[in-house]
Design an enzyme around this catalytic site. Structure first.
Site, short mmCIF file in Angstrom:
data_model
loop_
_atom_site.label_atom_id
_atom_site.label_comp_id
_atom_site.label_asym_id
_atom_site.label_seq_id
_atom_site.Cartn_x
_atom_site.Cartn_y
_atom_site.Cartn_z
N GLY A 122 0.84 -1.19 0.00
CA GLY A 122 0.00 0.00 0.00
C GLY A 122 0.87 1.23 0.00
CD GLN B 200 3.60 5.86 2.46
OE1 GLN B 200 2.60 5.32 2.01
NE2 GLN B 200 4.59 5.18 3.02
CB CYS C 226 5.25 2.52 7.35
SG CYS C 226 4.80 3.98 6.40
CG LEU C 227 6.64 0.98 1.34
CD1 LEU C 227 6.15 1.24 -0.08
CD2 LEU C 227 7.69 -0.12 1.34
CG HIS D 185 -0.51 1.54 7.23
ND1 HIS D 185 0.43 1.19 8.18
CD2 HIS D 185 0.13 2.31 6.34
CE1 HIS D 185 1.59 1.75 7.85
NE2 HIS D 185 1.44 2.43 6.73
CD GLU D 186 -1.14 2.52 2.67
OE1 GLU D 186 -0.69 3.67 2.55
OE2 GLU D 186 -0.42 1.55 2.99
CG HIS E 76 0.28 6.95 5.28
ND1 HIS E 76 1.43 7.51 5.78
CD2 HIS E 76 0.55 5.63 5.13
CE1 HIS E 76 2.35 6.57 5.92
NE2 HIS E 76 1.85 5.41 5.54
#
Ligand code: NI
Length: 170
Positions: free
Chosen positions: A46, A51, A93-94, A135-136, A139
Site C-alpha cells: 500500500g 509518501q 511502512c515504506l 494504515h493508508e 496516512h
C-alpha cells in the site's frame, strides 16, 4: 515512473491532505500509475500520496505486492464508514523502513471511496486488506503507525531513527 518515497521526519507525512476534486485527468492518472510503480518497486502492499510528497487524498493498494492475480485498488477521498472486531498483527511502512511492530486494528472495515474516474465505490475488507486500508487512510490524516504504539515503543523507535539520521543513514 518510480518516485522517491519520503521517509519519517519529513513534515509532509504528518500533514492533513486535500480531497481530490477533479477526476479522470491525465495528472491524476499519472499520479496513480506512478504510485503503483513506486509501491511495487519497494515491494509494498500500500502507498499513500503523502509518501511521494503529494498532499492529496489518494492511496493505492495491492496486498499481493504485484503477484499475478492480485487486485489493484485505488482509493480516492476514502472514508471508513464501518468498523468491526479487532486484530493484532505486525505492520510496517515504506516511510519507516526497517521497523515493524504489532498494531491493533479493526478486523473488518467498510470504506467508501472514489476511483480515478470519480465513481463512488463501496468496499468491504477484512484481515490484511482491512489493516492495509486503515494504515493508508491514516496516512491521509497525517497519522503514522507509530501513533498506535505505546509511548515507550514509539520513543524507542524515534530515538533509533534520530541516530540513523545523524549518521546519514536515513
Ligand atoms: Ni505507511
Amino acid at each position: 515512473m518510480v518516485l522517491k518515497v519520503v521517509k519519517y521526519g519529513d513534515p509532509v507525512l504528518e500533514q492533513k491532505t486535500e480531497p481530490v476534486t477533479e477526476f479522470d485527468t491525465p495528472e491524476l492518472r499519472k499520479l496513480v500509475d506512478d504510485m503503483f510503480d513506486t509501491m511495487y518497486a519497494a515491494k509494498g502492499i500500500g502507498l499513500a500520496a503523502p509518501q511521494v510528497g503529494v498532499t492529496k487524498q489518494v492511496t493505492v493498494i495491492d496486498i499481493s505486492a504485484g503477484e499475478e492475480g492480485g487486485e489493484k485498488l485505488v482509493l480516492i477521498n476514502p472514508e471508513i464508514v464501518e468498523r468491526a472486531g479487532s486484530q493484532l498483527g505486525e505492520e510496517g511502512c515504506l516511510s519507516i523502513p526497517g521497523f515493524r511492530e504489532d498494531v491493533k486494528r479493526a478486523m473488518r472495515v467498510k470504506v467508501v471511496a472514489k476511483n480515478v474516474k470519480g465513481e463512488t465505490q463501496e468496499l468491504d475488507a477484512e484481515e490484511l486488506l482491512s489493516r492495509c486500508m486503515q494504515h493508508e487512510i491514516d496516512h491521509l490524516n497525517g497519522v503514522l503507525f507509530l501513533s498506535h504504539l505505546s509511548p515507550l515503543k514509539r520513543d524507542l523507535i524515534r530515538r533509533k531513527i534520530r541516530k540513523l539520521q545523524k549518521a546519514g543513514e536515513w
